[in-house]
Scaffold this motif. Structure first.
Motif, PDB file in Angstrom:
ATOM      1  N   ARG A  73       4.695  -2.213   7.296  1.00  0.00           N
ATOM      2  CA  ARG A  73       5.816  -2.997   7.830  1.00  0.00           C
ATOM      3  C   ARG A  73       5.936  -2.692   9.321  1.00  0.00           C
ATOM      4  NH1 ARG A  73       9.937  -4.808   3.963  1.00  0.00           N
ATOM      5  NH2 ARG A  73      11.357  -4.645   5.715  1.00  0.00           N
TER       6      ARG A  73
ATOM      7  N   SER B 184       7.691  -3.991  11.589  1.00  0.00           N
ATOM      8  CA  SER B 184       9.057  -3.971  12.120  1.00  0.00           C
ATOM      9  C   SER B 184       9.675  -2.583  12.006  1.00  0.00           C
ATOM     10  CB  SER B 184       9.929  -4.997  11.413  1.00  0.00           C
ATOM     11  OG  SER B 184      10.078  -4.669  10.045  1.00  0.00           O
TER      12      SER B 184
ATOM     13  N   GLN C  18      13.706  -3.682  14.300  1.00  0.00           N
ATOM     14  CA  GLN C  18      13.813  -5.077  13.846  1.00  0.00           C
ATOM     15  C   GLN C  18      13.585  -6.039  15.008  1.00  0.00           C
ATOM     16  OE1 GLN C  18      13.984  -5.488  10.741  1.00  0.00           O
ATOM     17  NE2 GLN C  18      14.251  -7.672  10.579  1.00  0.00           N
TER      18      GLN C  18
ATOM     19  N   MET D  15      12.939 -14.446   3.810  1.00  0.00           N
ATOM     20  CA  MET D  15      13.608 -13.499   4.684  1.00  0.00           C
ATOM     21  C   MET D  15      13.122 -12.070   4.421  1.00  0.00           C
ATOM     22  SD  MET D  15      17.697 -12.954   5.325  1.00  0.00           S
ATOM     23  CE  MET D  15      17.938 -14.704   5.107  1.00  0.00           C
TER      24      MET D  15
ATOM     25  N   ARG E 225       9.671 -11.731   5.900  1.00  0.00           N
ATOM     26  CA  ARG E 225       9.708 -11.717   7.372  1.00  0.00           C
ATOM     27  C   ARG E 225      10.250 -10.420   7.926  1.00  0.00           C
ATOM     28  NH1 ARG E 225      12.119 -17.485   7.996  1.00  0.00           N
ATOM     29  NH2 ARG E 225      13.979 -16.218   7.960  1.00  0.00           N
ATOM     30  N   GLU E 226      11.055  -9.691   7.158  1.00  0.00           N
ATOM     31  CA  GLU E 226      11.620  -8.438   7.665  1.00  0.00           C
ATOM     32  C   GLU E 226      10.553  -7.430   8.057  1.00  0.00           C
ATOM     33  OE1 GLU E 226      14.415  -6.972   4.826  1.00  0.00           O
ATOM     34  OE2 GLU E 226      15.867  -8.537   5.279  1.00  0.00           O
TER      35      GLU E 226
ATOM     36  N   ARG F  92       6.511 -13.089  13.448  1.00  0.00           N
ATOM     37  CA  ARG F  92       7.697 -13.843  13.053  1.00  0.00           C
ATOM     38  C   ARG F  92       7.728 -15.218  13.715  1.00  0.00           C
ATOM     39  NH1 ARG F  92      13.004 -10.507  12.015  1.00  0.00           N
ATOM     40  NH2 ARG F  92      11.379  -9.134  11.309  1.00  0.00           N
TER      41      ARG F  92
END
Length: 199
Positions: A86, A88, A93, A162, A165-166, A173
């Motif tokens: 991940r 992000s 974020q 959502m 996309r996190e 994104r």
């Protein structure tokens, strides 16, 4: 991402902090460390924004440590399976992991910069098909449920999109959103054409 002074993406990437170890004592700059000290002493480790680190490193006042976003552990995970990381979580974020990596490359010697470049490209290539596939999938789910008038499925699709996309970097994104918009436009065009009406 552009290296333009007015580029928001560049500004966000250069605002990420990296740890610098000062080679010399610097008077009246203790506030950078956020502590009560008036001066920064030699061998002090201080987190500074990347834009400030350029000045400190190129002026030979400090050295830097590769950020944890590009540590050996992260590189190993990305080399094993780029889609499982991940991005992000590594830069915050909406952060620009790829942009941050490009900025770090400017501070590295040729061999290390090439290694960083290879990591960024390999990661992007490994994740791109999944980003595009998921974007098209969620765009078609949303379009189908909107056409059928069923509201619950659209919400479920939006929540799933959502959640997916996190974990994406800011660049991914943007690609995700562009692909969704393109998929919806293509579907509308097809349905409005003669072929769509005949089906």
């Amino acid at each position: 991402m552009e290296d333009d002074y007015y580029s928001i993406d560049s500004i966000l990437a250069e605002n990420q902090k990296i740890q610098c170890t000062f080679k010399v004592s610097v008077p009246d700059m203790g506030h950078l460390d956020g502590g009560n000290e008036r001066d920064i002493k030699a061998q002090s480790k201080v987190q500074v924004p990347l834009w400030m680190a350029y000045i400190l490193i190129y002026s030979d006042y400090a050295d830097f440590t590769i950020p944890t976003s590009f540590s050996a552990r992260v590189r190993s995970a990305l080399n094993a399976e780029p889609r499982s990381v991940r991005l992000s979580n590594l830069v915050g974020q909406g952060g620009m992991w790829y942009g941050f990596g490009r900025m770090i490359m400017h501070l590295l010697n040729d061999d290390a910069a090439k290694e960083m470049s290879d990591l960024l490209v390999k990661t992007f290539r490994g994740r791109l098909p999944e980003v595009i596939d998921q974007a098209q999938h969620f765009a078609s789910i949303h379009a189908s449920t909107a056409d059928s008038g069923v509201g619950g499925g659209a919400l479920g699709g939006d929540h799933a999109a959502m959640a997916f996309r996190e974990g994406l970097d800011g660049t991914e994104r943007e690609l995700f959103a562009l692909t969704q918009a393109s998929t919806r436009s293509t579907k509308r065009w097809y349905e409005a054409s003669d072929r769509g009406r005949r089906s």
